[in-house]
Design a protein around this motif. Structure first.
Motif, PDB file in Angstrom:
ATOM      1  N   SER A 197      -2.211  -4.320   0.642  1.00 25.30           N
ATOM      2  CA  SER A 197      -2.810  -4.632  -0.660  1.00 25.30           C
ATOM      3  C   SER A 197      -4.266  -4.196  -0.720  1.00 25.30           C
ATOM      4  N   VAL A 198      -5.008  -4.500   0.310  1.00 26.23           N
ATOM      5  CA  VAL A 198      -6.418  -4.089   0.351  1.00 26.23           C
ATOM      6  C   VAL A 198      -6.528  -2.568   0.391  1.00 26.23           C
ATOM      7  N   LEU A 199      -5.654  -1.915   1.145  1.00 25.22           N
ATOM      8  CA  LEU A 199      -5.682  -0.450   1.180  1.00 25.22           C
ATOM      9  C   LEU A 199      -5.366   0.151  -0.185  1.00 25.22           C
ATOM     10  N   CYS A 200      -4.465  -0.449  -0.938  1.00 24.44           N
ATOM     11  CA  CYS A 200      -4.186   0.029  -2.302  1.00 24.44           C
ATOM     12  C   CYS A 200      -5.451   0.001  -3.144  1.00 24.44           C
ATOM     13  N   VAL A 201      -6.178  -1.085  -3.059  1.00 23.93           N
ATOM     14  CA  VAL A 201      -7.397  -1.214  -3.849  1.00 23.93           C
ATOM     15  C   VAL A 201      -8.462  -0.223  -3.372  1.00 23.93           C
TER      16      VAL A 201
END
Length: 112
Positions: free
Chosen positions: A41-45
């Motif tokens: 999720s953090v990598l998506c952002v």
């Protein structure tokens, strides 16, 4: 509208399904599922934030407004990542609560 829901809900859905399935495994599996979900999720952002360039001007692409020239898919992916992080935090708190309740019940059965 369907495409928006796919971008927004795919990652949180995968996280919730993985978390539910992890209850048949050990605590370590639940931690790995939630940790992996949070990292993705953090990598998506972060990746979406880094890949966004300057917004196009309406005159260069023949669009009537800057919103019509803007591709909203990266923003939807980033929003899906934010929803994934929120989902991981909620599931983490729920896991801590359930684990505490199960531990309390085990201690009560053993001592009683």
């Amino acid at each position: 509208m369907d495409v928006i829901l796919v971008y927004l809900l795919t990652l949180p859905t995968v996280i919730v399904v993985g978390w539910l399935l992890s209850w048949w495994g050990s605590r370590r599996v639940r931690r790995i599922v939630l940790g992996a979900g949070a990292v993705v999720s953090v990598l998506c952002v972060v990746v979406t934030w880094q890949s966004m360039g300057t917004p196009p001007t309406p005159g260069t692409d023949g669009c009537s407004s800057s919103l019509a020239c803007t591709d909203l898919r990266p923003g939807l992916v980033a929003l899906g990542g934010v929803l994934g992080v929120v989902c991981c935090v909620v599931l983490l708190l729920l896991t801590i609560g359930v684990e505490a309740l199960l531990g309390w019940r085990r201690r009560r059965v053993v001592s009683g």
